[in-house]
Enzyme design. Structure first.
Site, PDB file in Angstrom:
ATOM      1  N   GLY A  80      12.655  21.607  14.462  1.00 45.41           N
ATOM      2  CA  GLY A  80      11.691  21.427  15.550  1.00 45.41           C
ATOM      3  C   GLY A  80      11.073  20.043  15.627  1.00 45.41           C
ATOM      4  N   CYS A 131     -20.276  10.922  10.962  1.00 46.91           N
ATOM      5  CA  CYS A 131     -20.131  10.884   9.504  1.00 46.91           C
ATOM      6  C   CYS A 131     -21.470  11.290   8.890  1.00 46.91           C
ATOM      7  CB  CYS A 131     -19.740   9.476   9.057  1.00 46.91           C
ATOM      8  SG  CYS A 131     -19.844   9.255   7.258  1.00 46.91           S
ATOM      9  N   ASN A 156      17.113  22.872  16.423  1.00 51.09           N
ATOM     10  CA  ASN A 156      16.390  22.367  17.599  1.00 51.09           C
ATOM     11  C   ASN A 156      17.196  22.750  18.828  1.00 51.09           C
ATOM     12  OD1 ASN A 156      15.191  20.709  19.643  1.00 51.09           O
ATOM     13  ND2 ASN A 156      14.508  19.285  18.073  1.00 51.09           N
ATOM     14  N   PRO A 157      16.586  23.389  19.823  1.00 48.41           N
ATOM     15  CA  PRO A 157      17.370  23.758  21.004  1.00 48.41           C
ATOM     16  C   PRO A 157      17.908  22.555  21.760  1.00 48.41           C
ATOM     17  CG  PRO A 157      15.076  24.541  21.187  1.00 48.41           C
ATOM     18  CD  PRO A 157      15.197  23.832  19.877  1.00 48.41           C
ATOM     19  N   CYS A 164     -23.023   7.973   6.792  1.00 43.80           N
ATOM     20  CA  CYS A 164     -23.550   6.747   7.418  1.00 43.80           C
ATOM     21  C   CYS A 164     -24.049   6.994   8.841  1.00 43.80           C
ATOM     22  CB  CYS A 164     -22.498   5.635   7.413  1.00 43.80           C
ATOM     23  SG  CYS A 164     -21.119   5.929   8.530  1.00 43.80           S
ATOM     24  N   CYS A 201     -14.658   9.371   7.906  1.00 43.15           N
ATOM     25  CA  CYS A 201     -15.548   8.392   8.516  1.00 43.15           C
ATOM     26  C   CYS A 201     -14.697   7.330   9.202  1.00 43.15           C
ATOM     27  CB  CYS A 201     -16.424   7.743   7.444  1.00 43.15           C
ATOM     28  SG  CYS A 201     -17.466   6.411   8.117  1.00 43.15           S
ATOM     29  N   HIS A 239       1.298  13.889   8.300  1.00 45.83           N
ATOM     30  CA  HIS A 239       0.422  13.261   9.302  1.00 45.83           C
ATOM     31  C   HIS A 239      -1.017  13.764   9.215  1.00 45.83           C
ATOM     32  CE1 HIS A 239       4.066  12.109  12.090  1.00 45.83           C
ATOM     33  NE2 HIS A 239       3.948  11.337  11.037  1.00 45.83           N
TER      34      HIS A 239
HETATM   35  P1  OAD Z   1       8.008  16.366  19.298  1.00 45.85           P
HETATM   36  O1  OAD Z   1       7.097  16.962  20.296  1.00 45.85           O
HETATM   37  O2  OAD Z   1       8.365  14.932  19.437  1.00 45.85           O
HETATM   38  O3  OAD Z   1       9.356  17.175  19.283  1.00 45.85           O
HETATM   39  C1  OAD Z   1       9.372  18.561  19.309  1.00 45.85           C
HETATM   40  C2  OAD Z   1      10.800  19.013  19.230  1.00 45.85           C
HETATM   41  O4  OAD Z   1      10.773  20.408  19.121  1.00 45.85           O
HETATM   42  C3  OAD Z   1      11.639  18.659  20.461  1.00 45.85           C
HETATM   43  O5  OAD Z   1      12.804  17.980  20.029  1.00 45.85           O
HETATM   44  C4  OAD Z   1      11.989  20.027  21.072  1.00 45.85           C
HETATM   45  O6  OAD Z   1      13.300  20.071  21.562  1.00 45.85           O
HETATM   46  C5  OAD Z   1      11.862  20.922  19.866  1.00 45.85           C
HETATM   47  N1  OAD Z   1      11.536  22.322  20.155  1.00 45.85           N
HETATM   48  C6  OAD Z   1      10.870  22.865  21.207  1.00 45.85           C
HETATM   49  N2  OAD Z   1      10.759  24.192  21.059  1.00 45.85           N
HETATM   50  C7  OAD Z   1      11.368  24.507  19.888  1.00 45.85           C
HETATM   51  C8  OAD Z   1      11.582  25.727  19.173  1.00 45.85           C
HETATM   52  N3  OAD Z   1      11.147  26.898  19.625  1.00 45.85           N
HETATM   53  N4  OAD Z   1      12.255  25.652  18.004  1.00 45.85           N
HETATM   54  C9  OAD Z   1      12.694  24.466  17.511  1.00 45.85           C
HETATM   55  N5  OAD Z   1      12.521  23.300  18.142  1.00 45.85           N
HETATM   56  C10 OAD Z   1      11.864  23.312  19.310  1.00 45.85           C
HETATM   57  O7  OAD Z   1       7.372  16.697  17.864  1.00 45.85           O
HETATM   58  P2  OAD Z   1       7.513  15.916  16.507  1.00 45.85           P
HETATM   59  O8  OAD Z   1       8.912  15.530  16.254  1.00 45.85           O
HETATM   60  O9  OAD Z   1       6.790  16.720  15.504  1.00 45.85           O
HETATM   61  O10 OAD Z   1       2.457  12.274  15.620  1.00 45.85           O
HETATM   62  O11 OAD Z   1       6.664  14.630  16.818  1.00 45.85           O
HETATM   63  C11 OAD Z   1       6.458  13.704  15.802  1.00 45.85           C
HETATM   64  C12 OAD Z   1       5.099  13.118  15.925  1.00 45.85           C
HETATM   65  O12 OAD Z   1       4.897  12.597  17.225  1.00 45.85           O
HETATM   66  C13 OAD Z   1       3.952  14.109  15.782  1.00 45.85           C
HETATM   67  O13 OAD Z   1       3.635  14.404  14.447  1.00 45.85           O
HETATM   68  C14 OAD Z   1       2.840  13.393  16.440  1.00 45.85           C
HETATM   69  C15 OAD Z   1       3.579  12.959  17.681  1.00 45.85           C
HETATM   70  O14 OAD Z   1       3.049  11.959  18.375  1.00 45.85           O
HETATM   71  C16 OAD Z   1       1.218  11.808  15.655  1.00 45.85           C
HETATM   72  O15 OAD Z   1       0.348  12.316  16.317  1.00 45.85           O
HETATM   73  C17 OAD Z   1       0.994  10.621  14.791  1.00 45.85           C
END
Ligand code: OAD
Length: 285
Positions: free
Chosen positions: A218, A179, A244-245, A182, A155, A147
């Site tokens: 996570g 930018c 993942n918890p 530009c 830009c 990501h």
């Molecule tokens: P999320 O915030 O959706 O999920 C985080 C996960 O981490 C959750 O399922 C929690 O249960 C878990 N969690 C919390 N504490 C933890 C720990 N100590 N150890 C392990 N797991 C833990 O994050 P992503 O899946 O990364 O995209 O989200 C995906 C995308 O959604 C991000 O890259 C971002 C967001 O919107 C964009 O911005 C495009």
């Protein structure tokens, strides 16, 4: 299953593995004090009225806070081209807040263990949805930034004179940044909802799915295409695990779902690997 059994099974799978791929999400940085977007730890989600460290002209603040969003803001409301077109100041304020937070944070044990694994295994790939750069700061090799990065700008109108993205790690003098080519708006060098994953990152991630062990760490496994990576690795024959918890849509499909914080589970697995326990031939299941 007790967590210790899961830790042992994961360590056993890794002892026999040559090709390891790990897919990380925001949860891996939770112990560094970076709020997740969803699930536990997301209670600190940004709201402009509470977290702003930037002084905006009054009219701009009133517009930003009162009209488009209001109250708590979800990533789907800020990390989009539409949100940026509607209110670039608000979107930049959110990213500047996140940059400040991450700049003060340090990699945690989860990042450190994964960095060690990037040197332990003959072939290791870390595909991260995180834009915070903490895997790189921990010294991880072969990171695929699915990501993009908080620490790059682009830009906003993709002008011909600017590179696709450029590094920018210093605090901003003023927001929104411009930018240099530009003079138009610059945008964060990240992938927003509705945008394509950079082709090179996609190709490297998909190539890494031919692996022996694939672990999701996570991530809530709800944002595609990243959420499909572990399932695709399983289809290609990999043994799969999730750390993942909280349960996710992927939990039932992986070979092992470890309901533990990443920093704890990875530390425990690393201890077993470092103790040099002999490989368990009954191994993967
Ligand atoms: P999320 O915030 O959706 O999920 C985080 C996960 O981490 C959750 O399922 C929690 O249960 C878990 N969690 C919390 N504490 C933890 C720990 N100590 N150890 C392990 N797991 C833990 O994050 P992503 O899946 O990364 O995209 O989200 C995906 C995308 O959604 C991000 O890259 C971002 C967001 O919107 C964009 O911005 C495009």
């Amino acid at each position: 299953m007790a967590a210790e059994d899961g830790i042992r099974r994961l360590a056993a799978a890794l002892r026999e593995a040559q090709r390891v791929t790990v897919v990380t999400g925001a949860g891996v940085s939770a112990a560094s004090g970076i709020p997740t977007f969803r699930g536990s730890g997301s209670d600190q989600l940004w709201s402009p009225s509470q977290n702003s460290s930037y002084r905006w002209p009054a009219a701009s603040v009133a517009y930003s806070r009162g009209s488009a969003f209001g109250g708590r803001l979800r990533p789907e409301e800020l990390a989009t081209p539409e949100a940026f077109a509607r209110d670039p100041n608000l979107v930049w304020e959110w990213y500047a807040w996140r940059r400040d937070l991450v700049a003060r944070a340090r990699p945690n044990r989860a990042h450190e263990v994964l960095a060690a694994w990037s040197r332990r295994f003959p072939r290791f790939t870390l595909v991260t949805q995180n834009v915070d750069g903490l895997h790189e700061r921990a010294g991880t090799e072969n990171v695929v930034r699915f990501h993009g990065s908080l620490w790059e700008l682009a830009c906003a109108s993709r002008c011909a004179g600017s590179p696709p993205a450029w590094p920018h790690e210093e605090p901003f003098d003023e927001l929104p940044p411009r930018c240099p080519s530009c003079g138009g708006l610059a945008r964060p060098g990240v992938v927003w909802f509705g945008e394509m994953i950079p082709l090179e990152a996609l190709a490297r991630a998909r190539a890494a799915l031919d692996c022996d062990v694939c672990i999701a760490v996570g991530t809530s496994a709800v944002v595609y295409p990243a959420a499909a990576l572990v399932a695709e690795a399983a289809e290609r024959g990999a043994w799969t695990a999730e750390i993942n918890p909280e349960a996710t849509p992927a939990s039932a499909a992986v070979d092992l779902a470890l309901a533990c914080p990443a920093e704890q589970a990875l530390e425990d697995v690393e201890k077993l690997l470092s103790e040099g326990h002999p490989p368990r031939r009954s191994g993967l299941s």
